[in-house]
Design an enzyme around this catalytic site. Structure first.
Site, PDB file in Angstrom:
ATOM      1  N   HIS A 135       0.835  -1.210   0.000  1.00 15.73           N
ATOM      2  CA  HIS A 135       0.000   0.000   0.000  1.00 15.73           C
ATOM      3  C   HIS A 135       0.867   1.256   0.000  1.00 15.73           C
ATOM      4  CE1 HIS A 135      -3.394   2.619   1.294  1.00 15.73           C
ATOM      5  NE2 HIS A 135      -2.455   3.212   2.005  1.00 15.73           N
ATOM      6  N   GLU A 136       1.873   1.290   0.860  1.00 15.20           N
ATOM      7  CA  GLU A 136       2.726   2.476   0.950  1.00 15.20           C
ATOM      8  C   GLU A 136       3.583   2.643  -0.303  1.00 15.20           C
ATOM      9  OE1 GLU A 136       2.253   4.627   3.183  1.00 15.20           O
ATOM     10  OE2 GLU A 136       0.924   3.402   4.409  1.00 15.20           O
ATOM     11  N   HIS A 139       1.589   4.292  -3.027  1.00 16.87           N
ATOM     12  CA  HIS A 139       1.495   5.755  -2.944  1.00 16.87           C
ATOM     13  C   HIS A 139       2.650   6.396  -3.720  1.00 16.87           C
ATOM     14  CE1 HIS A 139      -1.880   6.520  -0.374  1.00 16.87           C
ATOM     15  NE2 HIS A 139      -1.415   5.838   0.642  1.00 16.87           N
ATOM     16  N   GLU A 198      -6.036   6.900  -1.301  1.00 14.20           N
ATOM     17  CA  GLU A 198      -5.966   5.737  -0.416  1.00 14.20           C
ATOM     18  C   GLU A 198      -6.574   4.502  -1.081  1.00 14.20           C
ATOM     19  OE1 GLU A 198      -4.507   5.315   2.584  1.00 14.20           O
ATOM     20  OE2 GLU A 198      -3.665   7.304   2.259  1.00 14.20           O
TER      21      GLU A 198
END
Length: 270
Positions: A135-136, A139, A198
């Site tokens: 997920h990070e 980004h 997100e």
């Protein structure tokens, strides 16, 4: 006394500046989603700022240099980095573990990752950690920071135009109108924009972990555990993140495609 009025010239100039700024900004096409976005800085500048921020964090925190936690994080980071594809072809990956109770992790532009030890008990193993890190990393590969920078610049230009257009109004009226405009921008554009990032990071991160050979079903279990952390949370419309139930529902919707990627990864030669 001549009635006070709103001047149109500053508004027109602000609109012209916003249009010029937006259409002259670099266009980025996300290779994972195929969607095109405008960004506020070049990849080179992003990477430079990411490296500076990474070095600053490491200079201020207690970095863990060895041990099972470091080995775990580096192993997962290596597998995920290999699954990021063209979006990260210019990244120079680096990962550090920081001793802290913070339940947090982040990936800066250019591929600089920091994982806080406080989040590790919630991951319940490599697949849970891959959920967080994927997920990070998404980004960064989706260039969300650069997109937000451009959005902020456009919003500031619009607010300045509005403020100058009301120069003849009473100060209290100016302040009231600006506050209303700021609230409309916050709840109507800024927060939804952040929640969209997100959701995109969840989607792309799920793809990364599945490609890397981590069961994407574990992502749903991880976010369910995370929903119990941190006490009472603001309503979704007032938050930078989707509500926990929304996030889990989105992941469940994406799961069938992610499972196909995961099953293919299991058959691939290693």
């Amino acid at each position: 006394m001549q009635p006070r009025k709103i001047h149109l010239v500053p508004i027109v100039l602000a609109i012209a500046f916003i249009a010029f700024k937006y259409f002259s900004a670099e266009k980025f096409v996300n290779p994972e989603t195929g969607e095109a976005h405008r960004v506020g800085m070049s990849e080179t500048m992003e990477s430079r700022l990411g490296l500076q921020s990474y070095q600053q964090v490491l200079s201020e925190e207690h970095v863990v240099s060895s041990g099972p936690e470091v080995a775990l994080v580096k192993r997962v980071a290596g597998r995920l980095a290999g699954a990021t594809g063209d979006a990260a072809k210019n990244f120079e990956w680096a990962v550090s573990v920081v001793q802290s109770d913070q339940v947090n992790a982040f990936c800066l532009p250019g591929g600089k990752i920091v994982v806080y030890t406080g989040i590790l008990p919630l991951t319940h193993g490599e697949a849970g950690l891959a959920t967080v890190m994927g997920h990070e990393m998404a980004h960064a590969t989706c260039r969300h920071g650069s997109q937000r920078m451009l959005q902020s610049q456009l919003m500031q230009a619009g607010m300045m135009g509005a403020q100058f257009s009301m120069s003849d109004l009473d100060y209290d009226k100016q302040r009231t109108v600006i506050a209303l405009l700021g609230g409309a921008a916050q709840y109507g554009a800024i927060l939804p924009f952040s929640r969209g990032h997100e959701t995109e990071a969840d989607r792309v991160g799920l793809t990364y972990m599945a490609r890397a050979g981590y069961d994407p079903r574990e992502a749903i279990e991880f976010w369910k555990r995370m929903s119990a952390v941190g006490g009472k949370k603001p309503p979704e419309f007032a938050s930078t993140h989707p509500a926990d139930a929304t996030r889990v529902a989105n992941l469940e919707r994406l799961l069938p495609d992610a499972l196909k990627i995961y099953e293919a990864s299991q058959k691939a030669p290693r």
